[in-house]
Design a protein around this motif. Structure first.
Motif, PDB file in Angstrom:
ATOM      1  N   GLU A  76       2.905   8.286   1.019  1.00 10.15           N
ATOM      2  CA  GLU A  76       2.958   7.225   0.012  1.00 10.15           C
ATOM      3  C   GLU A  76       1.587   6.780  -0.468  1.00 10.15           C
ATOM      4  OE1 GLU A  76       6.075   6.839  -1.049  1.00 10.15           O
ATOM      5  OE2 GLU A  76       6.366   8.325   0.546  1.00 10.15           O
ATOM      6  N   GLY A  77       0.530   7.341   0.109  1.00 11.14           N
ATOM      7  CA  GLY A  77      -0.810   6.982  -0.329  1.00 11.14           C
ATOM      8  C   GLY A  77      -1.259   5.641   0.218  1.00 11.14           C
ATOM      9  N   HIS A  78      -2.057   4.935  -0.563  1.00 11.50           N
ATOM     10  CA  HIS A  78      -2.609   3.658  -0.107  1.00 11.50           C
ATOM     11  C   HIS A  78      -1.531   2.579  -0.162  1.00 11.50           C
ATOM     12  CE1 HIS A  78      -5.802   0.924   0.956  1.00 11.50           C
ATOM     13  NE2 HIS A  78      -5.364   0.088   0.023  1.00 11.50           N
ATOM     14  N   VAL A  79      -1.374   1.878   0.931  1.00  8.52           N
ATOM     15  CA  VAL A  79      -0.346   0.843   1.053  1.00  8.52           C
ATOM     16  C   VAL A  79      -1.015  -0.506   1.273  1.00  8.52           C
ATOM     17  CG1 VAL A  79       1.563  -0.014   2.469  1.00  8.52           C
ATOM     18  CG2 VAL A  79       1.379   2.433   1.980  1.00  8.52           C
ATOM     19  N   LYS A  80      -0.574  -1.505   0.520  1.00  9.10           N
ATOM     20  CA  LYS A  80      -1.010  -2.889   0.718  1.00  9.10           C
ATOM     21  C   LYS A  80       0.239  -3.735   0.825  1.00  9.10           C
ATOM     22  CE  LYS A  80      -3.907  -6.533  -1.296  1.00  9.10           C
ATOM     23  NZ  LYS A  80      -4.889  -6.858  -2.364  1.00  9.10           N
ATOM     24  N   THR A  81       0.382  -4.439   1.941  1.00  5.39           N
ATOM     25  CA  THR A  81       1.636  -5.142   2.203  1.00  5.39           C
ATOM     26  C   THR A  81       1.367  -6.343   3.098  1.00  5.39           C
ATOM     27  OG1 THR A  81       3.938  -4.758   2.935  1.00  5.39           O
ATOM     28  CG2 THR A  81       2.202  -3.770   4.254  1.00  5.39           C
ATOM     29  N   PRO A  82       2.213  -7.378   3.072  1.00  3.33           N
ATOM     30  CA  PRO A  82       1.988  -8.531   3.946  1.00  3.33           C
ATOM     31  C   PRO A  82       1.886  -8.128   5.412  1.00  3.33           C
ATOM     32  CG  PRO A  82       3.629  -9.088   2.303  1.00  3.33           C
ATOM     33  CD  PRO A  82       3.356  -7.608   2.162  1.00  3.33           C
ATOM     34  N   GLY A  83       0.976  -8.764   6.130  1.00  5.75           N
ATOM     35  CA  GLY A  83       0.740  -8.416   7.527  1.00  5.75           C
ATOM     36  C   GLY A  83       1.444  -9.340   8.484  1.00  5.75           C
ATOM     37  N   PHE A  84       0.927  -9.435   9.693  1.00  6.60           N
ATOM     38  CA  PHE A  84       1.500 -10.287  10.742  1.00  6.60           C
ATOM     39  C   PHE A  84       0.796 -11.641  10.689  1.00  6.60           C
ATOM     40  CE2 PHE A  84       2.188 -11.885  15.032  1.00  6.60           C
ATOM     41  CZ  PHE A  84       3.519 -11.563  15.234  1.00  6.60           C
ATOM     42  N   PRO A  85       1.539 -12.765  10.591  1.00  9.99           N
ATOM     43  CA  PRO A  85       0.899 -14.039  10.268  1.00  9.99           C
ATOM     44  C   PRO A  85       0.290 -14.815  11.426  1.00  9.99           C
ATOM     45  CG  PRO A  85       3.259 -14.349  10.392  1.00  9.99           C
ATOM     46  CD  PRO A  85       3.005 -12.877  10.607  1.00  9.99           C
ATOM     47  N   ILE A  86       0.458 -14.340  12.663  1.00 13.25           N
ATOM     48  CA  ILE A  86      -0.063 -15.066  13.827  1.00 13.25           C
ATOM     49  C   ILE A  86      -1.352 -14.412  14.284  1.00 13.25           C
ATOM     50  CG2 ILE A  86       0.417 -15.850  16.178  1.00 13.25           C
ATOM     51  CD1 ILE A  86       3.414 -15.577  15.494  1.00 13.25           C
ATOM     52  N   LYS A  87      -2.362 -15.209  14.533  1.00 11.23           N
ATOM     53  CA  LYS A  87      -3.656 -14.697  14.973  1.00 11.23           C
ATOM     54  C   LYS A  87      -3.824 -14.928  16.476  1.00 11.23           C
ATOM     55  CE  LYS A  87      -5.176 -13.779  10.739  1.00 11.23           C
ATOM     56  NZ  LYS A  87      -3.959 -14.041   9.955  1.00 11.23           N
ATOM     57  N   PHE A  88      -4.181 -13.887  17.223  1.00 11.09           N
ATOM     58  CA  PHE A  88      -4.462 -13.983  18.652  1.00 11.09           C
ATOM     59  C   PHE A  88      -5.932 -13.641  18.873  1.00 11.09           C
ATOM     60  CE2 PHE A  88       0.055 -12.952  18.416  1.00 11.09           C
ATOM     61  CZ  PHE A  88       0.617 -13.885  19.265  1.00 11.09           C
ATOM     62  N   SER A  89      -6.618 -14.468  19.637  1.00 11.54           N
ATOM     63  CA  SER A  89      -8.053 -14.259  19.808  1.00 11.54           C
ATOM     64  C   SER A  89      -8.367 -13.023  20.644  1.00 11.54           C
ATOM     65  CB  SER A  89      -8.693 -15.492  20.459  1.00 11.54           C
ATOM     66  OG  SER A  89      -8.155 -15.714  21.749  1.00 11.54           O
ATOM     67  N   LYS A  90      -7.494 -12.682  21.604  1.00 14.99           N
ATOM     68  CA  LYS A  90      -7.774 -11.561  22.504  1.00 14.99           C
ATOM     69  C   LYS A  90      -6.891 -10.338  22.256  1.00 14.99           C
ATOM     70  CE  LYS A  90      -9.564 -14.438  26.257  1.00 14.99           C
ATOM     71  NZ  LYS A  90      -9.453 -14.818  27.681  1.00 14.99           N
ATOM     72  N   THR A  91      -5.757 -10.541  21.655  1.00 14.23           N
ATOM     73  CA  THR A  91      -4.830  -9.424  21.455  1.00 14.23           C
ATOM     74  C   THR A  91      -4.320  -9.421  20.014  1.00 14.23           C
ATOM     75  OG1 THR A  91      -3.054 -10.844  22.304  1.00 14.23           O
ATOM     76  CG2 THR A  91      -4.059  -9.291  23.857  1.00 14.23           C
ATOM     77  N   HIS A 115      -9.102 -14.592   2.299  1.00 14.12           N
ATOM     78  CA  HIS A 115      -9.822 -15.085   3.477  1.00 14.12           C
ATOM     79  C   HIS A 115      -8.975 -14.960   4.737  1.00 14.12           C
ATOM     80  CE1 HIS A 115     -12.344 -17.711   5.969  1.00 14.12           C
ATOM     81  NE2 HIS A 115     -11.219 -18.304   6.339  1.00 14.12           N
ATOM     82  N   ASN A 116      -7.687 -15.261   4.622  1.00  9.72           N
ATOM     83  CA  ASN A 116      -6.788 -15.213   5.779  1.00  9.72           C
ATOM     84  C   ASN A 116      -6.465 -13.787   6.216  1.00  9.72           C
ATOM     85  OD1 ASN A 116      -6.683 -17.978   5.671  1.00  9.72           O
ATOM     86  ND2 ASN A 116      -4.612 -18.086   4.818  1.00  9.72           N
ATOM     87  N   GLY A 117      -6.725 -12.816   5.347  1.00 13.43           N
ATOM     88  CA  GLY A 117      -6.303 -11.449   5.663  1.00 13.43           C
ATOM     89  C   GLY A 117      -4.792 -11.339   5.704  1.00 13.43           C
ATOM     90  N   ALA A 118      -4.128 -12.010   4.766  1.00 15.74           N
ATOM     91  CA  ALA A 118      -2.667 -12.081   4.784  1.00 15.74           C
ATOM     92  C   ALA A 118      -2.005 -10.729   4.499  1.00 15.74           C
ATOM     93  CB  ALA A 118      -2.178 -13.126   3.779  1.00 15.74           C
ATOM     94  N   PHE A 119      -2.735  -9.832   3.842  1.00 11.25           N
ATOM     95  CA  PHE A 119      -2.203  -8.496   3.568  1.00 11.25           C
ATOM     96  C   PHE A 119      -2.954  -7.461   4.408  1.00 11.25           C
ATOM     97  CE2 PHE A 119      -0.690 -10.876   0.034  1.00 11.25           C
ATOM     98  CZ  PHE A 119       0.413 -10.207  -0.472  1.00 11.25           C
TER      99      PHE A 119
END
Length: 397
Positions: A339-354, A327-331
């Motif tokens: 390397e093909g398809h990559v799944k990895t932890p993303g950026f943890p801060i959410k910005f509404s406009k950027t 739900h959080n879209g953490a990855f």
């Protein structure tokens, strides 16, 4: 456009802490140019956990997305000149060389700030850039051990308990990231660049502000006892416990309520703020025995209904599939050219406009050398000559 769109970062760092800090800037839209040796950064050639990729190993892949690679020889005079040309229009320069190396290479703060007084220069080290330990290796496990953190959990008489993550590297990266943003904010107000210094020892010390203050102000000794408590300064029961089919964690419940649920009558008359400390091992041992009677799911349902803090013990397989993580879209997921398809932890801060996004995966060594130098005003003939002389690389390691 990302929140840092228009900011150019020259990332001369290696290993984990520096590249991780620079990647976070890239996730927010900064143009991060990874300046690495002609044959590629050291981390490209070392497998983490035994995992290797096709051209980009997993460790490098995880720490270098949203970057372009410029491969140059900084020991060559023409290589340094290229860097100086890029510094003229850069906003951030980030390095984690051992103390003294930047000066020997001619890329120290004093040199680069004369070229560009608005430059935010971020220097990362193991122990600080002066003092008795300045030349010691800044390695994560060594810093964990020195920080005191390993003796804040586990049993007395047993070996110290290291973190299961590269904890010091990660918190140092976060500290450098914060320092960079603060210095850029200062520059927006004043027009001034500055030197930002971050070291691993101070970073891991600072995040223990509660524990160390309990010791320095409260006078409470850091004392492990017979049972494997998860933290020496938190009352029992606190830790991981086996159930009939796995493990769960329990976090300092009301002993009366907890005793009623697990069927332990001795807890019913105990005082949370007295007995939980003086009878810590007894409480832990009795909890351990009682929790063997039911499954993890059964206990977690009972504890949730009673508002007792408890949770499952996951492995990575369970974490990745957890509904809240999804739900959080953490990855983040993307396709990499080698390397093909990559799944990895993303950026943890959410910005509404950027919002942050993946513009590119980790680059091959020198993949963007021609592109970056063309932007800096170098013509094709000069770029070809520099490649032939070994000053720059475009080999795609």
């Amino acid at each position: 456009m990302g929140i840092l769109s228009g900011i150019r970062v020259l990332d001369c760092s290696i290993a984990m802490a520096g590249p991780f800090a620079a990647q976070r800037l890239g996730d927010l839209g900064a143009d991060v140019v990874k300046v690495e040796p002609v044959n590629g950064e050291w981390q490209r050639h070392v497998a983490a956990g035994g995992a290797r990729g096709n051209k980009v190993n997993v460790s490098f892949l995880s720490l270098n997305r949203n970057k372009r690679s410029l491969a140059i020889d900084l020991k060559a005079e023409e290589g340094r000149k290229i860097l100086y040309d890029l510094v003229k229009t850069a906003d951030v320069f980030l390095q984690n060389y051992r103390p003294g190396v930047a000066r020997r290479l001619g890329v120290d703060y004093e040199t680069l700030s004369k070229i560009n007084p608005r430059l935010v220069y971020v220097s990362m080290s193991g122990y600080g850039e002066s003092g008795p330990y300045m030349n010691r290796p800044g390695q994560d496990l060594i810093l964990q051990a020195m920080s005191g953190a390993m003796l804040s959990a586990g049993r007395a008489g047993e070996p110290p308990t290291p973190s299961g993550q590269y904890l010091v590297d990660a918190i140092t990266a976060y500290t450098a990231f914060e320092g960079t943003l603060a210095a850029l904010f200062h520059r927006e107000r004043t027009g001034e660049g500055q030197l930002v210094q971050v070291n691993m020892l101070d970073a891991i010390t600072t995040i223990q502000m509660q524990e160390l203050s309990v010791f320095t102000v409260g006078g409470k000794e850091q004392k492990r006892s017979a049972e494997p408590h998860a933290h020496v300064y938190i009352r029992s029961p606190y830790g991981a416990f086996a159930t009939s089919d796995g493990y769960i964690v329990i976090a300092f419940p009301s002993l009366k309520k907890f005793g009623e649920i697990i069927g332990e009558p001795s807890f019913l008359d105990m005082n949370d703020e007295v007995d939980s400390w003086t009878r810590r091992d007894e409480i832990f041992a009795k909890t351990r025995e009682r929790l063997k009677a039911k499954t993890s799911a059964e206990w977690l349902k009972l504890f949730a209904d009673a508002d007792i803090w408890a949770g499952p013990v996951y492995g990575y397989k369970e974490l990745v599939e957890d509904p809240q993580i999804k739900h959080n879209g953490a990855f983040v997921e993307y396709d990499h050219p080698t390397e093909g398809h990559v799944k990895t932890p993303g950026f943890p801060i959410k910005f509404s406009k950027t919002p942050s996004k993946v513009e590119r995966g980790a680059p091959l060594a020198g993949e963007h050398t021609r592109e970056v130098l063309t932007e800096a005003g170098y013509d094709g003939e000069t770029i070809d000559r520099l490649e032939k002389a070994g000053v720059i690389g475009m080999g795609g390691f």
